[in-house]
Write an enzyme that holds these catalytic residues in place. Structure first.
Site, PDB file in Angstrom:
ATOM      1  N   GLU B  62       0.808  -1.229   0.000  1.00  0.00           N
ATOM      2  CA  GLU B  62       0.000   0.000   0.000  1.00  0.00           C
ATOM      3  C   GLU B  62       0.836   1.272   0.000  1.00  0.00           C
ATOM      4  O   GLU B  62       0.425   2.295  -0.555  1.00  0.00           O
ATOM      5  CB  GLU B  62      -0.972   0.007   1.196  1.00  0.00           C
ATOM      6  CG  GLU B  62      -2.180  -0.893   1.022  1.00  0.00           C
ATOM      7  CD  GLU B  62      -1.910  -2.360   1.332  1.00  0.00           C
ATOM      8  OE1 GLU B  62      -0.801  -2.663   1.819  1.00  0.00           O
ATOM      9  OE2 GLU B  62      -2.789  -3.198   1.083  1.00  0.00           O
ATOM     10  N   HIS B 131     -11.112  -3.918  10.107  1.00  0.00           N
ATOM     11  CA  HIS B 131     -11.658  -3.806   8.746  1.00  0.00           C
ATOM     12  C   HIS B 131     -12.987  -3.071   8.731  1.00  0.00           C
ATOM     13  O   HIS B 131     -13.821  -3.298   7.853  1.00  0.00           O
ATOM     14  CB  HIS B 131     -11.846  -5.192   8.131  1.00  0.00           C
ATOM     15  CG  HIS B 131     -10.594  -5.771   7.566  1.00  0.00           C
ATOM     16  ND1 HIS B 131      -9.464  -5.935   8.308  1.00  0.00           N
ATOM     17  CD2 HIS B 131     -10.297  -6.212   6.323  1.00  0.00           C
ATOM     18  CE1 HIS B 131      -8.518  -6.472   7.546  1.00  0.00           C
ATOM     19  NE2 HIS B 131      -8.995  -6.642   6.340  1.00  0.00           N
TER      20      HIS B 131
END
Lengths: 322, 326
Positions: B62, B131
């Site tokens: 990322e 999440h």
């Protein structure tokens, strides 16, 4: 590879001498509080690495580095005046006085900047290299990397990405022995940093004597050719920083070590080389030195005479406004 | 051309595809965007249509996805980088905030960073604590970045196209819960909605509901219910958290004199905090009641369905908040 001739060597001497003078002047100006702020990282001692590596590029190639960026900017052709004006936070500086010591950049020289977050510029190098491939150009990116940055995640992710995308990047580690105050041997499980290339399946071009501009030029020239045609390359240049990490550094006693490195000072190494290969070169070198000292004085004068940024500068360029 | 009914994921796909056809410089990169057809199917069929050069699968990196997008954008491309879910964008924070958002300013305009980071956002599916984020306000904190959060398929198309065409970096979040929700979408390929313009999703004169993304649905449901009791809510969909369209919020507030902010994000240092602060600072003379906030509960989110849903905002919570200030 271009034959190394006398004009090239003299040009490198000029650049290295300019950088040393510029940095010495910055040191003085900082002590006089004419350069302010908490960050200033001098390139003194590393001149052969920056000058030799940048000399291996074409103008259309790209250069990017971290916060120890003055030497790279000057080697790439930035006018010492706009560099010094940036150091003093003037609106005539290359970044309008908004970037400072760590954020010199010059779009016209394809010098994409100095970046102050360790490793932060590494994926930018990959992205700039992607543009070259994407548009079918054969320009390469030369990305300097401090030894300390090889231990952060950006290094791993960016070098790996350059491998899987075959990007034309020359990753050049400037191993000056320390990440801030921590020795490489303490910070890195594999202190031979070039060996990291194996982990990414990219070309390992080994270690080079970073005090010797000719050696650096030769190895980076080979690396650039490889990157242009094939893909990423990793090189490790062994060098030393005379002035510690930065001005906010606590001073630490490494005088013996410093003296050892000064025995192989990059400017002296080049002087010796020139004197061995060319007769009666001393006067030419003196002329160069006088001219560059004058250039640095002119840069200081220019910066001192320049205006500080204004409120309009403070609020401009937050966004691109069309 | 008529409007066509489609889910938000298809509207996003349409926008992205049109922009890739329109401009060779636009390309997509991210985890699973190519061979896998996109985790959320927004890039379905792209690899076949545009090829590997413009549909670039990345490693699970990322920091490098966002950072390489910054470099490519500086060099003249127009990357649309997908971070699979916004939760993983925490790993990209430095590239987004210290680089994408700062480079134009820091180098005094020498470089532009015309990039979009798309990320799926939101929670409520037992995805658990790490999440289940809707952290858009964190990104909206920083000048130099735009933040867009569409609530309908129509807006999704018009806003994403605007983001791709703009010369500034944009963080564009797509609510996971809204991906399958259908709506009418203009088929014209020049349908572009201006950056930073809010939209009145329902007119009303008693209370202003300021919201965005998934909160729009809860607000519209609450407004429907309250209308039956004679309370008419005006639903202001901000659409963009940066630039923040305070003018539209103020105009509505001057009419209603009451406000509830509805958001899926956490309550502290939130859009609700910002709107409440803006209203008390600029609209004090129009204020007839305290500004109320409906948001996620201030807890990390759990797995078990029964307790996860307790923490999620819903229409009833909005109704309750409106009743407190009417």
């Amino acid at each position: 590879m271009a034959e190394i001739d006398k004009p090239m060597l003299l040009e490198w001497y000029r650049q290295m001498f300019l950088i040393r003078q510029f940095e010495n002047q910055c040191d003085v100006l900082y002590k006089e509080k004419k350069i302010t702020g908490v960050y200033m990282h001098l390139y003194s001692g590393l001149e052969a690495t920056g000058v030799g590596a940048v000399a291996a590029l074409r103008p259309s190639d790209h250069v990017i580095t971290a916060y120890r960026d003055h030497g790279i900017a000057l080697a790439r052709g930035m006018d010492p005046k706009v560099a010094m004006a940036e150091m003093m936070g003037k609106r005539t500086g290359c970044s309008g006085g908004k970037g400072g010591s760590m954020h010199l950049a010059s779009r016209e020289h394809n010098f994409w900047g100095g970046y102050a977050i360790v490793g932060g510029h590494l994926p930018l190098a990959a992205g700039i290299a992607l543009e070259s491939r994407y548009n079918g150009k054969d320009d390469v990116v030369l990305s300097f990397i401090g030894d300390g940055a090889t231990n952060n995640g950006y290094f791993h992710e960016a070098v790996n990405l350059s491998a899987v995308w075959d990007l034309p990047v020359v990753w050049l580690i400037e191993n000056n022995g320390y990440g801030m105050g921590t020795p490489v041997e303490v910070a890195s499980g594999q202190p031979e940093l070039h060996k990291r290339a194996v982990a990414y399946g990219i070309k390992d071009m080994g270690r080079v004597d970073g005090q010797n501009v000719v050696d650096v030029y030769n190895v980076v020239t080979k690396a650039v050719e490889y990157a242009r045609k094939k893909g990423p390359v990793l090189i490790e240049s062994l060098t030393y920083r005379y002035k510690g990490h930065g001005v906010s550094d606590r001073s630490y006693d490494k005088l013996a070590e410093l003296r050892d490195w000064q025995q192989k000072d990059p400017i002296l190494v080049l002087q010796d080389y020139l004197c061995k290969h060319f007769e009666c070169i001393e006067e030419e070198l003196k002329d160069i030195e006088r001219a560059e000292m004058a250039a640095v004085h002119a840069a200081v004068e220019f910066a001192e005479d320049s205006e500080a940024p204004t409120y309009d500068d403070l609020i401009s360029h937050v966004y691109v406004e069309e | 051309m008529a409007d066509k009914n489609m889910p938000m994921r298809e509207a996003l796909r349409m926008a992205l595809r049109e922009e890739m056809i329109r401009d060779e410089r636009v390309f997509v990169m991210g985890e699973e965007v190519g061979a896998w057809q996109g985790t959320h199917r927004v890039t379905r069929g792209f690899l076949e249509e545009f090829g590997e050069k413009r549909v670039r699968d990345t490693p699970i990196s990322e920091m490098a996805i966002a950072g390489a997008a910054v470099g490519a954008a500086m060099a003249g491309l127009r990357p649309v980088a997908e971070i699979m879910t916004i939760n993983f964008a925490f790993l990209s924070l430095d590239a987004i905030i210290n680089h994408a958002a700062k480079i134009h300013y820091m180098f005094n305009g020498q470089f532009r960073v015309p990039m979009v980071i798309r990320a799926a956002s939101g929670w409520g599916d037992q995805a658990t604590a790490t999440h289940s984020h809707t952290p858009e306000p964190i990104f909206a904190h920083f000048p130099g970045l735009y933040v867009g959060c569409p609530a309908t398929p129509r807006d999704a198309k018009g806003m994403l196209k605007a983001a791709i065409r703009d010369d500034n970096p944009v963080l564009f979040t797509e609510s996971i819960a809204l991906y399958p929700k259908p709506g009418l979408v203009p088929e014209e390929d020049d349908f572009v909605l201006p950056i930073g313009k809010a939209d009145i999703k329902r007119e009303g004169r008693h209370v202003t509901l300021v919201t965005y993304a998934r909160g729009v649905e809860w607000s519209l449901q609450a407004a429907e219910q309250l209308a039956k009791e004679g309370v008419e809510c005006e639903v202001v969909d901000l659409r963009w958290l940066r630039p923040l369209d305070t003018a539209t919020v103020f105009e509505s507030f001057q009419k209603t004199n009451r406000c509830v902010v509805v958001e899926e994000s956490l309550p502290y240092y939130s859009v609700g905090s910002e709107i409440a602060a803006q209203l008390q600072e600029h609209m004090f003379d129009y204020m007839d009641a305290p500004v109320k906030r409906v948001s996620a509960m201030d807890v990390p989110l759990p797995y078990a369905r029964e307790i996860e849903l307790m923490a999620l905002p819903n229409a009833q919570k909005v109704v309750d908040a409106v009743r407190e200030i009417i």
